[in-house]
Design a protein around this motif. Structure first.
Motif, mmCIF file in Angstrom:
data_model
loop_
_atom_site.group_PDB
_atom_site.id
_atom_site.type_symbol
_atom_site.label_atom_id
_atom_site.label_comp_id
_atom_site.label_asym_id
_atom_site.label_seq_id
_atom_site.Cartn_x
_atom_site.Cartn_y
_atom_site.Cartn_z
ATOM 1 N N LYS A 1 0.834 -1.212 0.000
ATOM 2 C CA LYS A 1 0.000 0.000 0.000
ATOM 3 C C LYS A 1 0.869 1.262 0.000
ATOM 4 O O LYS A 1 0.575 2.231 -0.699
ATOM 5 C CB LYS A 1 -0.927 -0.007 1.212
ATOM 6 C CG LYS A 1 -1.884 -1.193 1.213
ATOM 7 C CD LYS A 1 -2.629 -1.299 2.538
ATOM 8 C CE LYS A 1 -3.427 -2.572 2.635
ATOM 9 N NZ LYS A 1 -2.598 -3.788 2.851
ATOM 10 N N TYR B 1 4.351 5.542 -5.690
ATOM 11 C CA TYR B 1 4.396 5.736 -7.144
ATOM 12 C C TYR B 1 3.253 6.623 -7.621
ATOM 13 O O TYR B 1 3.391 7.323 -8.647
ATOM 14 C CB TYR B 1 4.466 4.403 -7.905
ATOM 15 C CG TYR B 1 3.140 3.770 -8.278
ATOM 16 C CD1 TYR B 1 2.690 2.619 -7.630
ATOM 17 C CD2 TYR B 1 2.339 4.297 -9.278
ATOM 18 C CE1 TYR B 1 1.481 2.033 -7.963
ATOM 19 C CE2 TYR B 1 1.129 3.717 -9.626
ATOM 20 C CZ TYR B 1 0.703 2.591 -8.959
ATOM 21 O OH TYR B 1 -0.500 2.021 -9.301
ATOM 22 N N VAL C 1 -15.124 9.274 1.398
ATOM 23 C CA VAL C 1 -15.205 8.188 2.383
ATOM 24 C C VAL C 1 -16.636 7.666 2.464
ATOM 25 O O VAL C 1 -17.582 8.393 2.151
ATOM 26 C CB VAL C 1 -14.787 8.677 3.795
ATOM 27 C CG1 VAL C 1 -13.299 8.956 3.869
ATOM 28 C CG2 VAL C 1 -15.578 9.908 4.201
ATOM 29 N N GLY C 2 -16.771 6.416 2.948
ATOM 30 C CA GLY C 2 -18.074 5.758 2.958
ATOM 31 C C GLY C 2 -18.916 5.980 4.201
ATOM 32 O O GLY C 2 -20.078 5.587 4.224
ATOM 33 N N TYR D 1 -19.238 10.254 -0.065
ATOM 34 C CA TYR D 1 -19.676 10.095 -1.460
ATOM 35 C C TYR D 1 -20.842 9.148 -1.659
ATOM 36 O O TYR D 1 -21.365 9.056 -2.764
ATOM 37 C CB TYR D 1 -18.516 9.763 -2.406
ATOM 38 C CG TYR D 1 -17.683 8.513 -2.163
ATOM 39 C CD1 TYR D 1 -17.804 7.731 -1.026
ATOM 40 C CD2 TYR D 1 -16.731 8.131 -3.105
ATOM 41 C CE1 TYR D 1 -16.997 6.610 -0.828
ATOM 42 C CE2 TYR D 1 -15.926 7.006 -2.919
ATOM 43 C CZ TYR D 1 -16.071 6.264 -1.769
ATOM 44 O OH TYR D 1 -15.285 5.151 -1.572
ATOM 45 N N SER E 1 -9.518 4.627 -7.129
ATOM 46 C CA SER E 1 -9.422 3.159 -7.080
ATOM 47 C C SER E 1 -10.801 2.540 -6.931
ATOM 48 O O SER E 1 -10.911 1.342 -6.714
ATOM 49 C CB SER E 1 -8.547 2.739 -5.892
ATOM 50 O OG SER E 1 -9.182 3.089 -4.686
ATOM 51 N N GLY F 1 -7.634 1.266 -9.605
ATOM 52 C CA GLY F 1 -8.322 0.138 -8.995
ATOM 53 C C GLY F 1 -9.787 0.155 -9.346
ATOM 54 O O GLY F 1 -10.271 1.084 -10.011
ATOM 55 N N SER G 1 -15.432 -1.019 -6.935
ATOM 56 C CA SER G 1 -16.886 -1.090 -7.185
ATOM 57 C C SER G 1 -17.194 -1.829 -8.482
ATOM 58 O O SER G 1 -18.358 -1.959 -8.852
ATOM 59 C CB SER G 1 -17.474 0.326 -7.244
ATOM 60 O OG SER G 1 -17.011 1.000 -8.404
ATOM 61 N N LEU H 1 1.433 -0.984 -9.669
ATOM 62 C CA LEU H 1 2.671 -0.980 -8.882
ATOM 63 C C LEU H 1 3.751 -1.855 -9.525
ATOM 64 O O LEU H 1 4.936 -1.502 -9.486
ATOM 65 C CB LEU H 1 2.362 -1.466 -7.456
ATOM 66 C CG LEU H 1 3.541 -1.695 -6.519
ATOM 67 C CD1 LEU H 1 4.330 -0.401 -6.279
ATOM 68 C CD2 LEU H 1 3.069 -2.278 -5.180
ATOM 69 N N GLY I 1 -8.292 1.571 6.809
ATOM 70 C CA GLY I 1 -6.839 1.431 6.897
ATOM 71 C C GLY I 1 -6.392 0.029 6.492
ATOM 72 O O GLY I 1 -7.024 -0.650 5.694
HETATM 73 N N1 LIG Z 1 -2.871 -0.289 -9.363
HETATM 74 C C1 LIG Z 1 -2.137 -0.547 -8.303
HETATM 75 O O1 LIG Z 1 -0.903 -0.562 -8.399
HETATM 76 C C2 LIG Z 1 -2.785 -0.793 -6.992
HETATM 77 C C3 LIG Z 1 -1.999 -1.150 -5.891
HETATM 78 C C4 LIG Z 1 -2.643 -1.303 -4.646
HETATM 79 C C5 LIG Z 1 -4.013 -1.119 -4.539
HETATM 80 N N2 LIG Z 1 -4.741 -0.819 -5.652
HETATM 81 C C6 LIG Z 1 -6.180 -0.583 -5.566
HETATM 82 O O2 LIG Z 1 -6.383 0.424 -4.588
HETATM 83 C C7 LIG Z 1 -7.623 0.204 -3.948
HETATM 84 C C8 LIG Z 1 -7.407 0.205 -2.462
HETATM 85 O O3 LIG Z 1 -6.774 -1.004 -2.059
HETATM 86 P P1 LIG Z 1 -6.739 -1.424 -0.528
HETATM 87 O O4 LIG Z 1 -6.215 -2.786 -0.457
HETATM 88 O O5 LIG Z 1 -6.111 -0.341 0.252
HETATM 89 O O6 LIG Z 1 -8.322 -1.495 -0.181
HETATM 90 P P2 LIG Z 1 -9.175 -0.492 0.732
HETATM 91 O O7 LIG Z 1 -9.077 0.893 0.185
HETATM 92 O O8 LIG Z 1 -8.833 -0.690 2.157
HETATM 93 O O9 LIG Z 1 -10.634 -1.069 0.504
HETATM 94 C C9 LIG Z 1 -11.409 -0.647 -0.582
HETATM 95 C C10 LIG Z 1 -12.299 0.548 -0.226
HETATM 96 O O10 LIG Z 1 -12.943 0.986 -1.412
HETATM 97 C C11 LIG Z 1 -14.127 1.628 -1.063
HETATM 98 N N3 LIG Z 1 -15.217 1.193 -1.947
HETATM 99 C C12 LIG Z 1 -15.939 2.011 -2.750
HETATM 100 N N4 LIG Z 1 -16.869 1.319 -3.402
HETATM 101 C C13 LIG Z 1 -16.750 0.029 -3.006
HETATM 102 C C14 LIG Z 1 -17.472 -1.153 -3.317
HETATM 103 N N5 LIG Z 1 -18.523 -1.157 -4.169
HETATM 104 N N6 LIG Z 1 -17.107 -2.308 -2.731
HETATM 105 C C15 LIG Z 1 -16.074 -2.345 -1.885
HETATM 106 N N7 LIG Z 1 -15.350 -1.235 -1.541
HETATM 107 C C16 LIG Z 1 -15.693 -0.061 -2.097
HETATM 108 C C17 LIG Z 1 -14.435 1.286 0.409
HETATM 109 O O11 LIG Z 1 -14.188 2.452 1.188
HETATM 110 P P3 LIG Z 1 -15.437 3.434 1.566
HETATM 111 O O12 LIG Z 1 -16.347 2.615 2.427
HETATM 112 O O13 LIG Z 1 -14.807 4.562 2.272
HETATM 113 O O14 LIG Z 1 -16.066 3.815 0.276
HETATM 114 C C18 LIG Z 1 -13.437 0.199 0.735
HETATM 115 O O15 LIG Z 1 -13.058 0.222 2.090
HETATM 116 C C19 LIG Z 1 -8.206 -1.082 -4.533
HETATM 117 O O16 LIG Z 1 -9.101 -0.744 -5.574
HETATM 118 C C20 LIG Z 1 -6.986 -1.763 -5.097
HETATM 119 O O17 LIG Z 1 -7.293 -2.643 -6.121
HETATM 120 C C21 LIG Z 1 -4.151 -0.658 -6.853
#
Ligand SMILES: NC(=O)c1ccc[n+]([C@@H]2O[C@H](COP(=O)([O-])OP(=O)(O)OC[C@H]3O[C@@H](n4cnc5c(N)ncnc54)[C@H](OP(=O)(O)O)[C@@H]3O)[C@@H](O)[C@H]2O)c1
Length: 325
Positions: free
Chosen positions: A124, A130, A172-173, A192, A216, A239, A242, A266, A319
């Motif tokens: 994370k 990055y 935030v949710g 949101y 994301s 990411g 949803s 990443l 978190g």
């Molecule tokens: N591309 C990359 O390099 C990379 C690397 C790491 C992570 N990511 C992406 O970054 C995001 C965050 O990763 P994380 O592991 O730290 O997870 P996280 O943010 O702890 O969990 C996802 C959060 O997304 C929000 N969310 C909004 N709509 C949602 C839905 N329909 N279902 C579930 N959650 C929803 C929720 O927060 P609220 O309740 O506040 O809305 C949930 O807590 C993920 O999308 C992940 O795939 C991408």
């Protein structure tokens, strides 16, 4: 033959496909080490592999991040010794008590960084690095929008962006998540699920919009995120919590102000060992200096990874989350 207990899947699907099983490990080959895990990072990407959204070999051990201690070293390994504490991001097969891993993919942990903290922040925190430092370089005085600000990546990124001198707007949710995000760098939060986040961002920026949106969430926020950007702004779509963004016409970027969109991962940014080590050193520096606080609001026994997946996907976590073998 040495074995380990691990969370494996034999088919893709919901959290119920996770199985707690005995798996062979073997001895470290050339360039490899045996790492005894003490903490495993839970990441949203794990749910994409489990569901089949992102393909993985089956049967396979889930997970991409962990920290622990090196207990055996293969031929030709340099700079990593038995007894050393180390962690890694983005290497498949981490939901296990122990594993073999190429020594080059490990980052040795400095004194002062506990293994649980490392498992909570490597993937994370390097993502935050990055996004804010290499995809769009956040500058002092800028206002940025970061979605899911109270999530694992979110809480680290918001603190880092604030440290870089930006004004941070986070979505935030829930009100509880808003409080948490504010305690971790967010200047403004938007609920949101209740408020129109585009209107609120326009209000907070006196109509100007923001130069960069980090998104994301994916399907539910994509269009709105474009509408929050100032002319020639950048949407960083990293990411899809949803769901996947449906195909769209590139022409909409012209109509909305000559916008840019990027879809980074990443893996690209840490593919070279020197990039992985340099980014990790920057992350450790910020954490050891106290600019970024890493908390672990949720831990689960590794054997209960199914429950952890349900909570993560049900938006019940905030978190970072760590699985303990
Ligand atoms: N591309 C990359 O390099 C990379 C690397 C790491 C992570 N990511 C992406 O970054 C995001 C965050 O990763 P994380 O592991 O730290 O997870 P996280 O943010 O702890 O969990 C996802 C959060 O997304 C929000 N969310 C909004 N709509 C949602 C839905 N329909 N279902 C579930 N959650 C929803 C929720 O927060 P609220 O309740 O506040 O809305 C949930 O807590 C993920 O999308 C992940 O795939 C991408």
């Amino acid at each position: 033959m040495a074995t380990t207990r691990a969370i494996r899947i034999h088919e893709t699907g919901g959290p119920e496909v996770l199985r707690w099983e005995e798996v062979e490990v073997g001895e470290p080959g050339p360039g490899q080490v045996l790492l005894e895990h003490s903490a495993i990072g839970l990441n949203f990407i794990d749910t994409y592999h489990r569901s089949g959204l992102y393909p993985m070999g089956l049967p396979g051990v889930l997970g991409r991040e962990a920290a622990g201690t090196v207990t055996a070293v293969g031929e030709g390994v340099e700079g990593i010794t038995v007894g050393q504490r180390a962690a890694y991001p983005m290497v498949a097969g981490s939901y296990a008590e122990r594993r073999l891993i190429d020594a080059d993919l490990l980052v040795p942990l400095p004194d002062g960084i506990e293994e649980r903290t490392a498992a909570a922040m490597m993937l994370k925190g390097l993502t935050a690095h990055y996004l804010l430092r290499r995809t769009y370089e956040v500058k002092p005085g800028e206002t940025i929008l970061f979605h899911a600000a109270a999530g694992g990546v979110g809480l680290i990124a918001c603190q880092w962006a604030r440290h870089l001198g930006a004004t941070v707007i986070g979505t935030v949710g829930s009100p509880e998540k808003a409080e948490l995000a504010k305690a971790h760098g967010c200047h403004h939060t938007i609920l949101y699920r209740e408020e129109n986040f585009v209107e609120r961002v326009r209000e907070l920026t006196d109509g100007a919009g923001v130069p960069v949106v980090y998104d994301s969430v994916g399907k539910d926020t994509f269009e709105g995120s474009l509408d929050c950007l100032s002319p020639r702004g950048l949407l960083v779509s990293f990411g899809q919590a949803s769901g996947a963004i449906p195909p769209f016409s590139i022409n909409i970027l012209a109509g909305k102000g000559s916008l840019f969109v990027t879809r980074p991962t990443l893996a690209t940014f840490i593919a070279r060992r020197e990039d992985l080590r340099a980014a990790a050193a920057e992350l450790f520096e910020r954490v050891l200096a106290g600019d970024i606080r890493i908390q672990v609001p949720q831990t689960y026994p590794l054997a209960e990874a199914e429950r952890a997946h349900r909570d993560l996907e049900g938006r019940r976590t905030s978190g970072s989350t760590v699985l303990v073998p």
